[in-house]
Design an enzyme around this catalytic site. Structure first.
Site, PDB file in Angstrom:
ATOM      1  N   ASP A  84       0.809  -1.223   0.000  1.00  0.00           N
ATOM      2  CA  ASP A  84       0.000   0.000   0.000  1.00  0.00           C
ATOM      3  C   ASP A  84       0.841   1.271   0.000  1.00  0.00           C
ATOM      4  OD1 ASP A  84      -2.374  -1.354  -0.091  1.00  0.00           O
ATOM      5  OD2 ASP A  84      -2.795  -1.198   2.054  1.00  0.00           O
ATOM      6  N   ARG A 159      -9.466   6.298  11.036  1.00  0.00           N
ATOM      7  CA  ARG A 159      -8.020   6.115  11.024  1.00  0.00           C
ATOM      8  C   ARG A 159      -7.274   7.142  11.872  1.00  0.00           C
ATOM      9  NH1 ARG A 159      -6.349   3.002   6.590  1.00  0.00           N
ATOM     10  NH2 ARG A 159      -7.985   1.519   6.057  1.00  0.00           N
ATOM     11  N   HIS A 188     -11.203   7.573   4.880  1.00  0.00           N
ATOM     12  CA  HIS A 188     -10.305   8.719   4.956  1.00  0.00           C
ATOM     13  C   HIS A 188     -11.044   9.949   4.437  1.00  0.00           C
ATOM     14  CE1 HIS A 188      -6.206   6.402   4.782  1.00  0.00           C
ATOM     15  NE2 HIS A 188      -6.470   6.803   6.016  1.00  0.00           N
ATOM     16  N   CYS A 288      -5.037   9.551  -3.326  1.00  0.00           N
ATOM     17  CA  CYS A 288      -4.298   8.585  -2.507  1.00  0.00           C
ATOM     18  C   CYS A 288      -2.874   8.385  -3.014  1.00  0.00           C
ATOM     19  CB  CYS A 288      -5.032   7.243  -2.471  1.00  0.00           C
ATOM     20  SG  CYS A 288      -6.444   7.217  -1.350  1.00  0.00           S
TER      21      CYS A 288
END
Length: 300
Positions: A84, A159, A188, A288
């Site tokens: 990731d 998160r 997120h 992202c």
């Protein structure tokens, strides 16, 4: 092995707009080791295969799109066993010469924070980044921290903790506005809201967001702060259309969020469609994959 040629982007019709782009400086990480071998968000399914070669081609197309629009892109080396790490936005946040590397909630991603901190320490000085550290609280970088004009919009609920918001305010010297996320599909802040410009004197920044991704109180805050916001549809949010990057004029986002493209054009922005369908399998899209190195353009 057959070489894969990146697809050529089809230029969109020119849009007449008074909006001006500001050149940006981005940090990205190639999906060299990208795969879905664990599931830590609702988008991930270990039974759905990933075409890593295709993911690399799509990532290269995003990087090329930034560069074609005049933006600078630096690349951090991907680390084995950190699939990731391609989602560079989660690696930290940089504001005014200060860099704060992330501290991840899930152990599968824990080592990413140190990898991004190492890049800041090795490369940051040449870009005027003089204060570097790693968060003490759970803080997933620009995944949950989006600068909107002179305030940092800070997500919490899944998160990044509220305690991290206080840490960010102190260590980065910014005013923080907390926004609570309530839908696990939008885990997120950068999956539920995008900042489109920086606003100006007496003018709030332009943002786009999905109201139902937020608590009732946070929806109230957003309405009061951004009465002229673009309200996204659930369909666009479910292809991560809000996981976008804007330079104030050009908005880089998934090619699948077609109604959001139309709304952006109505407001004078120029959508730049990007196919990141392979990286969507890990729960990420354009934003992202993109960490902005704010305040470094002049010395880059």
């Amino acid at each position: 092995m057959t070489a894969i040629t990146p697809p050529r982007a089809t230029p969109a019709p020119e849009l007449t707009t008074d909006r001006a782009a500001t050149l940006r400086h981005y940090l990205m990480c190639p999906p060299t080791h990208f795969e879905v071998v664990y599931a830590i968000n609702p988008w991930m399914d270990v039974d759905v295969p990933v075409d890593r070669g295709r993911a690399i081609v799509q990532w290269q197309a995003l990087k090329a799109a930034y560069e074609a629009h005049g933006h600078r892109v630096d690349v951090v080396t991907a680390v084995p066993d950190l699939p990731d790490m391609v989602y560079a936005a989660n690696g930290g946040v940089v504001v005014g010469g200060r860099a704060l590397a992330a501290r991840f909630v899930f152990p599968e991603r824990e080592a990413e924070g140190a990898a991004y901190e190492a890049w800041f320490r090795e490369s940051g000085a040449r870009y005027g980044i003089t204060s570097i550290g790693q968060a003490a609280e759970y803080d997933e970088g620009e995944g949950d921290l989006l600068l909107a004009g002179d305030v940092m919009l800070a997500g919490t609920g899944f998160r990044t903790t509220r305690a991290a918001h206080a840490e960010v305010a102190e260590r980065l010297g910014v005013d923080v506005v907390t926004l609570e996320l309530v839908d696990p599909r939008f885990y997120h802040l950068d999956t539920a809201l995008t900042v489109l410009d920086g606003g100006g004197p007496g003018v709030a920044p332009t943002v786009a967001y999905l109201p139902e991704a937020f608590s009732a109180e946070s929806q109230r805050v957003l309405r009061e702060r951004y009465p002229d916001a673009i309200l996204a549809t659930l369909d666009d949010a479910l292809v991560l259309g809000l996981n976008a990057v804007s330079d104030g004029r050009n908005v880089f986002l998934t090619d699948r969020a077609t109604s959001l493209h139309a709304r952006l054009r109505e407001r004078g922005f120029v959508p730049v469609p990007i196919d990141l369908s392979e990286l969507l399998k890990g729960g990420g899209s354009v934003k992202c994959c993109t960490l902005e190195l704010r305040g470094t353009e002049a010395v880059a």
